[in-house]
Design a protein around this motif. Structure first.
Motif: not given
Lengths: 220, 777
Positions: A89, B149, A98, A79, A81
């Motif tokens: 992540l 998240p 992370r 994930w 950004f």
């Protein structure tokens, strides 16, 4: 002529109305869930762009983040950004990573980090395509057209964080196009997905290291 | 008259026997320790150390199951076995899982109490976090987290605690674990490699008690059989396997050796006396046992099982008196029983004197053993003197040449050999090493050692720990005492120790912390408020986003009630260090701090000892060393005193140097042989050797007395034969223990074999040679 056209238009609108608002009964829910799963089973990997809108009372305005999502089923997820603040992540089986734009990296183990374990559980709930497994702890209802699943947690602990999740799918193809998460107190998050690429070869390194998180990396 | 005698003595024995039926011997390991070290032993029991059980579950290697299947099997086994054990009254506590939700909710539970939990050092860290550059960085991170998240799960926490003050308190969780390598996985206690889980608990009684240990072992075996999944192996660590290994070793040894010794003894007695009458005669002294035990129980509230066992063994010494009386009474010559009185009384005097020395021991079991032997031997002599002549029967024919009649040619050779033996013994004696380590009496068992190694490698640091116990009538007071120690240790630079203090401060420290917090924010809250608002709005937060947090800074925080953290869900984390009342004799709360033992911490802890009221410090390693040193000093003194008393007694009783030398010759041989054996076997001497040496000294002096009295007073030709029978009986009865696997029994047996082995020929050959040396034929 005009009268015939008017009646035809009214007829179409009525039909459309009927289709748009059609709720399903239990059998219909299970049918949609089964079709979504069948479709998802054909996909081993996918990547897509996403846009996240967070409407929180503690924010002065709606906050929009954009990024890219990479999934290699059954247990690898990235994930990322890309704006306004890049960060990554990664979930890889029971391990996670992370990364922040300042270069800070934090590894975690889902077995011993209950907070991240919860986060991972929620992500896989919405992205795995297998919504049937949620039936034991969530109430699921569906809408045929456009295809939407509405998922409501039944246990108190999850309900304290999430009030409802609505997942909308692209008709026929049945990829999620948006996920809306409603939280108690009125906060909500909306994720929109686009530019899907299915069953591409994704490098293992994408799920082992953050890399240069300021670049737009689509796995090629 | 005979009938009256028998009725009289029988009634006494019967009364004593009925009395002792109600006796409950105590299996108390503390009775083997010096009096002034028992308090520490009791503290160890109060900490629960002697009742701890650790069960490591692991999946057997080389199995075809995948990781997920293995973990499922391990989890289910842990849960099933844990639940099974929980139900049993044999175990006071069982821990196998922590509720994950309780762990997740812990920051929330602690948040209202942060002002009372955070120490001055934490306020210094807070000062850094509220400074402008750092504050901006933290708020930006919060903004990113809320958009990540994990934002859903963290929203509430970030809004109420944006600067993560909770983290300062939760780092105290590390103090609970110390250097133990334990992780939490789905609430189960797992090893670093995730291949093992741990169940631990505490027995309702110390596991140094064999009966309790056996019952608990049976319970665990049943739990594993019923609850363990296929492929799961269980390993048990703690005191339990050691207790059972020792008990098993002793039972196995006695099972093999007792029948062997009994048969050999019976066969020998039958062969040497030529009559079955010897058997009922030899049981007469054992009628003294009930009387001896009854009298002992009048002097001691708790009679130790170990003292009882040993005492009965020592009672076997009185069989020597029965042998002498029996053989004298059945001798072909005119009955000269009265002539036997003198040597019997002299022998009794020296035997009783040997044991009387042990009455001075600081070890309760030694004192009980000595008293039992003294009373038993005395009463057995009375019984033997009164009753054996009534059942000995008619004169027995002499059977061929016996050992006693064999005489080596040349007194010079005999004496020279003896002098050489004694000198050799004297030469090696100063070089003997006393091994005071009580762990040498622990029967080794390969499986037990393997499991201990596994436990150390998988779960622990393997270090010895110093126990510091804060004790008080209430938990709050105990926590206050614990806090003083905590702050003392930190002030002295000790970093590595296990303590509940960071998460459970006592009320006094909580109030001080609350006052410090109030003072801290009094000066800073206004400027901080403005700064936070500005930074958070710049970042993207609404102006009032952190209002609840800002209000909490000046709210009066409630004190944390310790009971609220000790509820079921979190109790496994705290229970090793907090002991509720009812488990110690004073009915007090105990709060423990565990400090790794090394030279630095030892000296630091010693400087704290005695400074804090209500705090007791016990270093097992140092305590063990002190006990061993004390026992070594004491046993050395007692054995020297025994020798001195025997020498003085024989000097007073016999007066002539030659006679004294003849009487003491067997004892000198016994001591020399034991010293030489210890020297050449390189095993050194230990407590068991010395205790039995005291008995051997008594026996060997008795042989010398009988040999000398017979030589000088010409009592009877039966006496040398009696000496031989007594010595060989002792050799058979005790000597078989040299075949034992258990180290304590082995030490016992080898001492008697070595000592009596040479004392016998000395009494028969050397003592007469000494008496005859220089005399004309």
């Amino acid at each position: 002529m005009h009268k015939t056209l008017l009646i035809f238009i009214i007829f179409l609108a009525l039909i459309n109305q009927a289709w748009a608002g059609t709720e399903t009964d239990g059998d219909g829910d299970r049918d949609l869930i089964a079709r979504i799963k069948a479709r998802a089973d054909q996909v081993d990997t996918f990547t897509c762009d996403f846009r996240q809108e967070r409407h929180l009372k503690v924010f002065s305005k709606t906050v929009v983040f954009k990024g890219r999502l990479l999934v290699d089923r059954p247990d690898k997820l990235r994930w990322e950004f890309t704006s306004p603040v890049p960060s990554v992540l990664i979930l890889n089986s029971n391990q996670g990573l992370r990364c922040s734009p300042e270069g800070r990296k934090r590894e975690f183990d889902l077995d011993s980090d209950p907070v991240m374990a919860q986060v991972a559980e929620q992500l896989w709930n919405w992205l795995s395509g297998n919504y049937k497994q949620l039936e034991s702890s969530y109430h699921i209802s569906s809408q045929i057209f456009p295809p939407v699943l509405t998922i409501t947690p039944e246990d108190q602990e999850t309900a304290a964080i999430i009030e409802e999740v609505r997942i909308q799918f692209k008709p026929r193809i049945l990829h999620p196009t948006s996920i809306t998460i409603l939280e108690p107190g009125g906060d909500r998050t909306r994720l929109s997905f686009s530019n899907y690429e299915l069953n591409q070869d994704l490098k293992d390194s994408l799920f082992l290291d953050c890399g240069d998180i300021s670049e737009d990396n689509d796995g090629s | 008259m005979t009938a009256v005698k028998w009725i009289f003595f029988f009634l006494i024995s019967l009364t004593a026997f009925i009395y002792i039926l109600g006796l409950k011997p105590a299996e108390d390991a503390g009775s083997l320790l010096p009096d002034d070290s028992r308090a520490h032993m009791e503290l160890l029991e109060e900490t629960g150390l002697t009742g701890k059980i650790f069960i490591s579950l692991q999946y057997r290697e080389n199995d075809s199951a995948n990781k997920s299947e293995r973990w499922s099997a391990l989890k289910e086994s842990t849960r099933n076995i844990g639940r099974f054990l929980e139900e049993s009254p044999l175990l006071r506590t069982v821990h196998y899982q922590v509720d994950q939700q309780d762990i997740l909710r812990l920051p929330e539970r602690l948040r209202p109490h942060l002002p009372v939990l955070l120490d001055p050092k934490d306020l210094r860290e807070i000062e850094k976090r509220i400074s402008s550059p750092r504050l901006r960085e933290i708020i930006r991170e919060d903004f990113q987290k809320l958009n990540s998240p994990s934002g859903l799960a963290l929203k509430e926490k970030i809004v109420r605690d944006p600067l993560d003050f909770s983290d300062l308190v939760l780092s105290g969780m590390e103090r609970l674990r110390g250097r133990m390598k334990i992780n939490l996985r789905e609430g189960y206690f797992t090893s670093d490699d995730k291949k093992s889980t741990l169940i631990w608990g505490e027995s309702s009684r110390p596991l140094t008690n064999t009966e309790q240990a056996a019952q608990v072992r049976e319970l665990i075996d049943e739990a594993v059989q019923q609850g363990g999944q296929s492929g799961i192996k269980a390993r048990i660590s703690g005191p339990l396997p050691h207790t059972l290994a020792n008990s098993r070793a002793i039972r196995a040894d006695l099972k093999m050796l007792l029948p062997l010794a009994t048969l050999a003894l019976l066969a020998f007695l039958l062969w040497s006396t030529g009559t079955l009458r010897v058997f009922p005669v030899l049981t007469v002294p054992f009628l003294a046992a009930p009387v001896a035990i009854s009298v002992l129980s009048l002097f001691h509230d708790r009679v130790s099982v170990m003292a009882l066992g040993f005492g009965i063994v020592l009672l076997g010494l009185s069989v020597d008196f029965a042998v002498h009386i029996f053989l004298q009474h059945t001798n072909s010559e005119k009955d000269n029983l009265q002539a036997l009185k003198k040597p019997l009384l002299l022998a009794w005097t020296t035997s009783v004197s040997c044991f009387a020395v042990l009455l001075l021991s600081s070890v309760p079991a030694h004192r009980q053993m000595a008293l039992l032997a003294i009373i038993g031997i005395s009463w057995a002599l009375v019984l033997a003197w009164q009753l054996i002549p009534t059942i000995s029967g008619s004169v027995l024919p002499q059977r061929g040449r016996s050992l006693s009649l064999i005489r080596p040619r040349g007194k010079v050779i005999v004496l020279s050999a003896w002098i050489l033996l004694v000198l050799s013994g004297l030469l090696v004696w100063p070089q003997l090493h006393y091994n005071g380590d009580l762990r040498t009496f622990d029967a080794s068992d390969p499986e037990v050692e393997e499991n201990e190694n596994f436990f150390r490698e998988r779960w622990g640091s393997g270090e010895e720990m110093i126990f510091a116990a804060a004790s008080a009538s209430s938990l709050k007071k105990a926590l206050d005492i614990n806090d003083r120690l905590y702050q003392d240790l930190l002030a002295r630079g000790v970093r590595e120790f296990r303590s509940v203090a960071p998460l459970l401060p006592g009320p006094a420290r909580q109030k001080r912390n609350r006052e410090n917090w109030r003072n801290f924010w009094e000066d800073r809250s206004q400027s901080f408020r403005e700064r936070l608002t500005r930074v958070s709005v710049d970042t993207g937060f609404a102006p009032g986003a952190f209002q609840p947090f800002l209000e909490s800074l000046t709210d009066r925080a409630p004190l944390l009630q310790p009971e609220s953290l000790l509820d079921q869900g979190l109790s496994p984390l705290f229970s090793p260090l907090i002991r509720p009342p009812g488990q110690d004799k004073d009915n007090k709360w105990l709060v423990l701090t565990l400090i790794p033992e090394n030279s630095q911490t030892n000296s630091l802890v010693n400087s704290i000892r005695g400074e804090i009221d209500g705090l007791t410090i016990l270093s097992p390693q140092s305590w063990r060393q002190e006990v061993e040193d004390q026992l070594r000093r004491e046993i050395r003194q007692l054995s020297l005193l025994t020798v001195l008393i025997i020498v003085c007694l024989t000097t007073v009783l016999f007066r002539s140097f030659r006679t004294i030398a003849a009487v003491l010759a067997p004892m000198a041989s016994a001591l020399a042989t034991m010293a030489l054996f210890a020297f050449f076997s390189a095993g050194g001497i230990n407590l068991m050797h010395i205790l039995m040496a005291i008995m051997v000294m008594g026996l060997s002096v008795d042989y010398g007395i009988f040999a000398v009295c017979n030589h000088t007073d010409r009592i009877s030709p039966a006496i040398p034969r009696a000496i031989a029978i007594c010595a060989v009986s002792s050799l058979i009865g005790f000597g078989v223990l040299a075949l034992a696997r258990h180290p304590a029994l082995y030490s016992l047996g080898i001492t008697v074999l070595a000592g009596i082995g040479l004392a016998l020929p000395t009494a028969l050959w050397v003592s007469p040679a000494i008496l005859e040396a220089g005399k004309k034929r």
